[in-house]
Design a protein around this motif. Structure first.
Motif, PDB file in Angstrom:
ATOM      1  N   UNK A  72       3.753  97.853 131.654  1.00  0.00           N
ATOM      2  CA  UNK A  72       3.343  96.532 131.195  1.00  0.00           C
ATOM      3  C   UNK A  72       3.847  96.232 129.718  1.00  0.00           C
ATOM      4  N   UNK A  73       3.908  95.098 129.403  1.00  0.00           N
ATOM      5  CA  UNK A  73       4.272  94.714 127.706  1.00  0.00           C
ATOM      6  C   UNK A  73       3.047  94.643 126.844  1.00  0.00           C
ATOM      7  N   UNK A 113     -14.932 101.375 139.367  1.00  0.00           N
ATOM      8  CA  UNK A 113     -14.386 100.695 138.062  1.00  0.00           C
ATOM      9  C   UNK A 113     -13.791  99.252 138.224  1.00  0.00           C
ATOM     10  N   UNK A 114     -14.114  98.609 137.295  1.00  0.00           N
ATOM     11  CA  UNK A 114     -13.453  97.252 137.312  1.00  0.00           C
ATOM     12  C   UNK A 114     -12.228  97.029 136.754  1.00  0.00           C
ATOM     13  N   UNK A 115     -11.865  95.879 136.498  1.00  0.00           N
ATOM     14  CA  UNK A 115     -10.328  95.564 135.861  1.00  0.00           C
ATOM     15  C   UNK A 115     -10.212  96.140 134.311  1.00  0.00           C
ATOM     16  N   UNK A 116      -9.093  96.627 134.224  1.00  0.00           N
ATOM     17  CA  UNK A 116      -8.814  97.089 132.787  1.00  0.00           C
ATOM     18  C   UNK A 116      -7.243  97.295 132.518  1.00  0.00           C
ATOM     19  N   UNK A 117      -6.715  97.095 131.350  1.00  0.00           N
ATOM     20  CA  UNK A 117      -5.593  97.259 130.900  1.00  0.00           C
ATOM     21  C   UNK A 117      -5.345  98.734 130.948  1.00  0.00           C
ATOM     22  N   UNK A 168      18.215 103.205 143.635  1.00  0.00           N
ATOM     23  CA  UNK A 168      18.942 102.485 143.111  1.00  0.00           C
ATOM     24  C   UNK A 168      19.076 101.224 143.454  1.00  0.00           C
ATOM     25  N   UNK A 169      18.654 100.852 144.743  1.00  0.00           N
ATOM     26  CA  UNK A 169      18.450  99.579 144.963  1.00  0.00           C
ATOM     27  C   UNK A 169      17.219  98.518 144.638  1.00  0.00           C
ATOM     28  N   UNK A 170      16.400  99.125 143.876  1.00  0.00           N
ATOM     29  CA  UNK A 170      15.161  98.724 143.289  1.00  0.00           C
ATOM     30  C   UNK A 170      15.180  98.445 141.555  1.00  0.00           C
ATOM     31  N   UNK A 171      14.638  97.405 141.353  1.00  0.00           N
ATOM     32  CA  UNK A 171      14.099  96.814 139.949  1.00  0.00           C
ATOM     33  C   UNK A 171      12.743  96.260 140.067  1.00  0.00           C
ATOM     34  N   UNK A 172      12.301  96.210 138.969  1.00  0.00           N
ATOM     35  CA  UNK A 172      10.757  95.575 138.582  1.00  0.00           C
ATOM     36  C   UNK A 172      10.835  94.812 137.607  1.00  0.00           C
ATOM     37  N   UNK A 173      10.663  93.573 137.998  1.00  0.00           N
ATOM     38  CA  UNK A 173      10.445  92.275 137.102  1.00  0.00           C
ATOM     39  C   UNK A 173       9.231  92.504 136.351  1.00  0.00           C
ATOM     40  N   UNK A 174       9.429  92.351 135.070  1.00  0.00           N
ATOM     41  CA  UNK A 174       8.278  92.267 134.332  1.00  0.00           C
ATOM     42  C   UNK A 174       7.666  90.777 133.969  1.00  0.00           C
ATOM     43  N   UNK A 175       6.833  90.580 134.704  1.00  0.00           N
ATOM     44  CA  UNK A 175       6.417  89.016 134.678  1.00  0.00           C
ATOM     45  C   UNK A 175       5.788  88.553 133.257  1.00  0.00           C
ATOM     46  N   UNK A 176       5.508  89.488 132.462  1.00  0.00           N
ATOM     47  CA  UNK A 176       5.093  89.103 131.161  1.00  0.00           C
ATOM     48  C   UNK A 176       6.461  88.300 130.313  1.00  0.00           C
ATOM     49  N   UNK A 177       7.433  89.126 130.510  1.00  0.00           N
ATOM     50  CA  UNK A 177       8.683  88.610 129.912  1.00  0.00           C
ATOM     51  C   UNK A 177       9.125  87.381 130.435  1.00  0.00           C
ATOM     52  N   UNK A 178       8.912  87.172 131.777  1.00  0.00           N
ATOM     53  CA  UNK A 178       9.612  86.136 132.511  1.00  0.00           C
ATOM     54  C   UNK A 178       8.784  84.809 132.106  1.00  0.00           C
ATOM     55  N   UNK A 179       7.419  85.181 132.004  1.00  0.00           N
ATOM     56  CA  UNK A 179       6.438  84.095 131.684  1.00  0.00           C
ATOM     57  C   UNK A 179       6.606  83.536 130.252  1.00  0.00           C
ATOM     58  N   UNK A 180       6.875  84.578 129.304  1.00  0.00           N
ATOM     59  CA  UNK A 180       6.778  84.136 127.961  1.00  0.00           C
ATOM     60  C   UNK A 180       8.122  83.296 128.132  1.00  0.00           C
ATOM     61  N   UNK A 197       1.116  89.430 124.318  1.00  0.00           N
ATOM     62  CA  UNK A 197       0.186  90.304 123.546  1.00  0.00           C
ATOM     63  C   UNK A 197      -1.206  90.688 124.381  1.00  0.00           C
ATOM     64  N   UNK A 198      -1.125  90.063 125.507  1.00  0.00           N
ATOM     65  CA  UNK A 198      -2.342  90.422 126.313  1.00  0.00           C
ATOM     66  C   UNK A 198      -2.021  90.865 127.692  1.00  0.00           C
ATOM     67  N   UNK A 199      -2.040  92.132 127.965  1.00  0.00           N
ATOM     68  CA  UNK A 199      -1.736  92.625 129.282  1.00  0.00           C
ATOM     69  C   UNK A 199      -2.742  92.329 130.392  1.00  0.00           C
ATOM     70  N   UNK A 200      -2.051  92.397 131.596  1.00  0.00           N
ATOM     71  CA  UNK A 200      -3.216  91.649 132.768  1.00  0.00           C
ATOM     72  C   UNK A 200      -4.270  93.107 132.887  1.00  0.00           C
ATOM     73  N   UNK A 201      -5.229  92.595 133.080  1.00  0.00           N
ATOM     74  CA  UNK A 201      -6.397  93.453 133.341  1.00  0.00           C
ATOM     75  C   UNK A 201      -6.245  93.822 135.249  1.00  0.00           C
TER      76      UNK A 201
END
Length: 283
Positions: free
Chosen positions: A189-190, A216-220, A100-112, A157-161
């Motif tokens: 992610x968006x 494994x390396x980075x990936x979406x 209840x005390x938590x929420x997750x900021x969507x950095x992609x929306x914030x940045x856009x 349009x480009x989620x973080x890897x």
């Protein structure tokens, strides 16, 4: 081919009109469109003093019902995620939700949103009383605005890897009640106009395993068979579940970005066309 003196006089008058009148008309149009886009990122409820309303979205996927859930979005914050996962191996139902005390900021929306507001700021700095002296001044402004709009669009349009250890160490894993089992990873992610949830089921690779360990390396989106090491333990991804929901106002925002970029480009083209009439650069 150089213009004659008479032609040049006419062109200079047209160019002057373009700088003094049409440029400001386009800037006003851009401001109106981008303010609409900015409003989409924070939807105030009527009579609530500007508070951002909560919207519920049902997660869906094609061809399987192993993951079901509802996500609650409030502007750029995911304030609730209620998820049911049917475990493939034993059909056991796993339920987890945000505390209840938590929420997750969507950095992609914030940045856009920040990039859109920066574009609006650039446009408002050149109000109706500002006199553009040269075409290059307009081109420079359009390039600056287009850069912000391209960045805004790219964030959606480009989620973080991410690597699997980055997902495993994310604060997102600490947000659920009951706590996520150690063999489950989640990532939000968006992607364009969709809010996506990926759930990774893991199994521990025993030290005695004959498998060739290759992290494994980075990936979406990671695939089954991807391996990684975290907390002195090696894991392999056994199952991947990706579910998503369409967020209509993200689609609106992407359309506004496209229209605005086209307007900027059209104005740049009009300015540039005049250079072809002179044998020197008039701007």
């Amino acid at each position: 081919m150089a213009a004659s003196a008479a032609e040049r006089a006419v062109l200079e008058e047209e160019f002057k009109w373009l700088l003094q009148e049409e440029v400001h008309a386009v800037l006003k149009q851009l401001q109106d469109i981008l303010k609409e886009a900015s409003h989409r990122f924070a939807l105030p409820t009527s009579g609530s003093g500007g508070a951002v309303k909560q919207e519920n979205f049902v997660l869906s996927t094609s061809g399987t019902d192993q993951v079901k859930g509802v996500l609650t979005l409030q502007g750029d914050a995911l304030c609730q995620a209620d998820v049911n996962l049917k475990m493939p191996r034993n059909n056991q139902l796993l339920h987890f939700a945000f505390r209840e005390d938590k929420q997750w900021k969507l950095q992609q929306i914030q940045d856009a949103r920040n990039h859109v507001n920066q574009a609006i700021y650039l446009l408002m700095n050149r109000d109706i009383n500002y006199q553009f002296k040269t075409g290059s001044e307009v081109l420079k402004l359009m390039d600056a605005v287009m850069l912000q709009l391209s960045r805004a669009r790219n964030r959606l349009t480009t989620p973080a890897t991410l690597t699997l250890p980055e997902i495993a160490s994310s604060g997102l894993t600490k947000m659920f009640t009951p706590a996520l089992p150690p063999d489950i990873l989640v990532n939000f992610y968006i992607n364009l106009n969709k809010l996506c949830l990926t759930i990774y089921q893991l199994h521990v690779l025993q030290p005695s395993t004959t498998k060739n360990f290759k992290p494994a390396g980075g990936s979406i989106l990671h695939n089954p068979g991807a391996m990684f090491e975290f907390g002195n333990q090696r894991y392999e991804v056994s199952h991947v579940h990706k579910v998503e929901c369409v967020v209509p106002w993200l689609n609106d925002a992407l359309v506004f970005f496209t229209v605005s970029l086209q307007l900027c480009q059209q104005l740049k083209d009009k300015i540039s066309v005049f250079s072809s009439y002179w044998n020197y650069r008039p701007y």
